[in-house]
Scaffold this motif. Structure first.
Motif, PDB file in Angstrom:
ATOM      1  N   GLY A 202      18.778 -17.279 -31.354  1.00  0.00           N
ATOM      2  CA  GLY A 202      18.208 -18.373 -30.868  1.00  0.00           C
ATOM      3  C   GLY A 202      16.549 -18.141 -30.612  1.00  0.00           C
ATOM      4  O   GLY A 202      16.048 -17.049 -31.145  1.00  0.00           O
ATOM      5  N   PRO A 203      15.859 -19.144 -29.702  1.00  0.00           N
ATOM      6  CA  PRO A 203      14.446 -19.026 -29.723  1.00  0.00           C
ATOM      7  C   PRO A 203      14.077 -17.741 -28.810  1.00  0.00           C
ATOM      8  O   PRO A 203      14.961 -17.415 -28.255  1.00  0.00           O
ATOM      9  CB  PRO A 203      14.200 -20.305 -28.817  1.00  0.00           C
ATOM     10  CG  PRO A 203      15.197 -21.374 -29.218  1.00  0.00           C
ATOM     11  CD  PRO A 203      16.637 -20.505 -29.296  1.00  0.00           C
ATOM     12  N   GLU A 204      13.127 -17.436 -29.096  1.00  0.00           N
ATOM     13  CA  GLU A 204      12.608 -15.945 -28.317  1.00  0.00           C
ATOM     14  C   GLU A 204      12.523 -16.178 -26.890  1.00  0.00           C
ATOM     15  O   GLU A 204      12.777 -15.120 -26.097  1.00  0.00           O
ATOM     16  CB  GLU A 204      11.049 -15.572 -28.839  1.00  0.00           C
ATOM     17  CG  GLU A 204      11.446 -15.015 -30.326  1.00  0.00           C
ATOM     18  CD  GLU A 204       9.983 -14.269 -30.815  1.00  0.00           C
ATOM     19  OE1 GLU A 204       9.962 -12.991 -30.574  1.00  0.00           O
ATOM     20  OE2 GLU A 204       9.064 -15.114 -31.290  1.00  0.00           O
ATOM     21  N   ASP A 205      11.878 -17.439 -26.495  1.00  0.00           N
ATOM     22  CA  ASP A 205      12.070 -17.415 -24.944  1.00  0.00           C
ATOM     23  C   ASP A 205      13.390 -17.849 -24.214  1.00  0.00           C
ATOM     24  O   ASP A 205      13.110 -18.121 -23.230  1.00  0.00           O
ATOM     25  CB  ASP A 205      11.005 -18.483 -24.797  1.00  0.00           C
ATOM     26  CG  ASP A 205      11.234 -19.998 -25.217  1.00  0.00           C
ATOM     27  OD1 ASP A 205      12.492 -20.098 -25.794  1.00  0.00           O
ATOM     28  OD2 ASP A 205      10.587 -20.930 -24.700  1.00  0.00           O
ATOM     29  N   SER A 206      14.290 -17.751 -25.072  1.00  0.00           N
ATOM     30  CA  SER A 206      15.780 -18.065 -24.440  1.00  0.00           C
ATOM     31  C   SER A 206      16.150 -16.917 -23.915  1.00  0.00           C
ATOM     32  O   SER A 206      16.580 -15.911 -24.687  1.00  0.00           O
ATOM     33  CB  SER A 206      16.691 -18.660 -25.579  1.00  0.00           C
ATOM     34  OG  SER A 206      18.063 -18.498 -25.072  1.00  0.00           O
ATOM     35  N   TYR A 207      16.759 -16.944 -22.562  1.00  0.00           N
ATOM     36  CA  TYR A 207      17.437 -16.167 -21.884  1.00  0.00           C
ATOM     37  C   TYR A 207      18.789 -15.741 -22.711  1.00  0.00           C
ATOM     38  O   TYR A 207      19.040 -14.425 -22.769  1.00  0.00           O
ATOM     39  CB  TYR A 207      17.682 -16.395 -20.520  1.00  0.00           C
ATOM     40  CG  TYR A 207      18.589 -15.519 -19.705  1.00  0.00           C
ATOM     41  CD1 TYR A 207      18.055 -14.099 -19.132  1.00  0.00           C
ATOM     42  CD2 TYR A 207      20.079 -15.547 -19.527  1.00  0.00           C
ATOM     43  CE1 TYR A 207      18.830 -13.259 -18.705  1.00  0.00           C
ATOM     44  CE2 TYR A 207      20.587 -14.685 -18.972  1.00  0.00           C
ATOM     45  CZ  TYR A 207      20.140 -13.691 -18.533  1.00  0.00           C
ATOM     46  OH  TYR A 207      21.017 -12.579 -17.906  1.00  0.00           O
ATOM     47  N   SER A 208      19.756 -16.804 -23.008  1.00  0.00           N
ATOM     48  CA  SER A 208      20.943 -16.414 -23.485  1.00  0.00           C
ATOM     49  C   SER A 208      20.971 -15.752 -24.806  1.00  0.00           C
ATOM     50  O   SER A 208      21.455 -14.936 -25.374  1.00  0.00           O
ATOM     51  CB  SER A 208      21.857 -17.674 -23.489  1.00  0.00           C
ATOM     52  OG  SER A 208      21.164 -18.710 -24.096  1.00  0.00           O
ATOM     53  N   ALA A 209      19.714 -16.304 -25.661  1.00  0.00           N
ATOM     54  CA  ALA A 209      19.525 -15.909 -26.916  1.00  0.00           C
ATOM     55  C   ALA A 209      19.227 -14.379 -26.781  1.00  0.00           C
ATOM     56  O   ALA A 209      19.741 -13.598 -27.814  1.00  0.00           O
ATOM     57  CB  ALA A 209      18.452 -16.689 -27.926  1.00  0.00           C
ATOM     58  N   GLY A 210      18.285 -13.884 -25.989  1.00  0.00           N
ATOM     59  CA  GLY A 210      17.778 -12.694 -25.888  1.00  0.00           C
ATOM     60  C   GLY A 210      19.167 -11.561 -25.566  1.00  0.00           C
ATOM     61  O   GLY A 210      19.179 -10.424 -26.060  1.00  0.00           O
TER      62      GLY A 210
END
Length: 350
Positions: A202-210
């Motif tokens: 997911g997007p780089e600024d997304s907590y869950s994606a990270g």
């Protein structure tokens, strides 16, 4: 002698702008203003027949209890604010629905303020708008890392619960075990015999994606498997389709873990158009377990999240804080589970 509803028409003139008063209801129902007040405030010391007569008069006259005055007396507005980035994602909508239903059950209304961009300024503006709406507490559903930072000012002296972030120990949080879900997805594909697993994040600024990307990487490293370059997505089906076109052109890719089901759907479309068979040639795993995931073709193997449970638990924690009831656990991390369907299989024999 039993009280009866007086046959008195609503005391309104043609030019009257104010609504019926508590005294109007009392006169219409043939009871005292104190009795109407007790019914309006939900107190129990009123006979059922009298309560029903007062409620009937309220309905006939169009009387609405003065909630502002009640709030001044009780110190509570019975209103909960929700700050949320994007109302379009599957997970956010399911979570918001659960918050709304749980709030209504607990006797609260909700006010939702969408945040256009997950920035410190936009979040601060949204919080300020909610404070103007006179809320008893706030649930923050902003998955970007902006909420993790201590320089984001959450309202002092107001009950707050944060969803989708576990880096704010100063407030209760509710989240899915993102790392465990990603580990389950990656481990499933490795256990089927794939030498490695490609990941659409997911997007780089997304907590869950990270969290999902970090766990995917760690699981491959622990298994001694190669760690490919990440395909960077934005949660959309279009992003999955775009990366899926490249994946379809690379025969060495036999296993893909997409960070959500919508991107997985885009991958499936690209593979079908390119003639790459799923799962005979490429296995695909998603994350979320959307209601439609079992109707993808083929039905999608994915990680199930309990969005409804997240919303309910967040509301429970917030109401407990508002009403100053003790909660044995301030934060909750909900488990995920792997749902195996037809989009995954052993890799093709070389």
């Amino acid at each position: 002698m039993a009280e009866s509803i007086a046959e008195i028409p609503p005391a309104r003139s043609a030019g009257r702008k104010r609504g019926p008063s508590l005294g109007d209801v009392a006169q219409h129902a043939g009871v005292s203003t104190q009795t109407v007040s007790r019914v309006a405030n939900g107190l129990a010391n009123v006979e059922d027949s009298t309560r029903q007569r007062v409620l009937t008069s309220m309905q006939l006259l169009g009387y609405r209890p003065n909630r502002a005055a009640r709030a001044l007396r009780s110190g509570q507005f019975r209103n909960i604010g929700v700050v949320m980035f994007t109302l379009s994602s599957y997970g956010n909508m399911r979570t918001l629905d659960a918050i709304a239903v749980s709030a209504a059950t607990a006797g609260y209304s909700i006010t939702v303020i969408p945040v256009e961009r997950p920035t410190q300024q936009d979040v601060s503006v949204a919080l300020g708008r909610l404070l103007e709406q006179a809320v008893d507490g706030i649930i923050v559903v902003i998955e970007a890392h902006i909420v993790d930072r201590a320089d984001v000012e959450l309202p002092p002296g107001l009950s707050v619960v944060v969803i989708d972030s576990t880096e704010r120990p100063d407030y209760p949080q509710v989240d899915t075990d993102q790392a465990e879900g990603a580990r389950q997805a990656t481990r499933h594909l490795l256990d089927l015999g794939h030498t490695t697993v490609w990941h659409i994040s997911g997007p780089e600024d997304s907590y869950s994606a990270g969290r999902r990307e970090e766990s995917w990487r760690r699981t491959l490293e622990e298994a001694g498997a190669p760690v490919p370059e990440v395909f960077r997505g934005d949660w959309s089906t279009a992003a999955g389709y775009r990366h899926g076109q490249e994946i379809a052109s690379r025969p060495e890719i036999t296993a893909v873990f997409a960070a959500n089901d919508q991107m997985a759907l885009g991958v499936l479309r690209a593979l079908h158009e390119a003639g790459r068979r799923v799962p005979e040639e490429v296995s695909v795993v998603g994350f979320d377990d959307m209601a439609e995931s079992d109707s993808f073709w083929p039905p999608l193997t994915t990680i199930h999240q309990e969005f409804e449970a997240i919303g309910r638990r967040a509301l429970e924690l917030l109401v407990a804080e508002i009403e100053e009831r003790p909660e044995p656990v301030r934060s909750s991390v909900l488990h995920t589970r792997l749902v195996v369907r037809s989009s995954t299989a052993a890799p093709p024999s070389r």
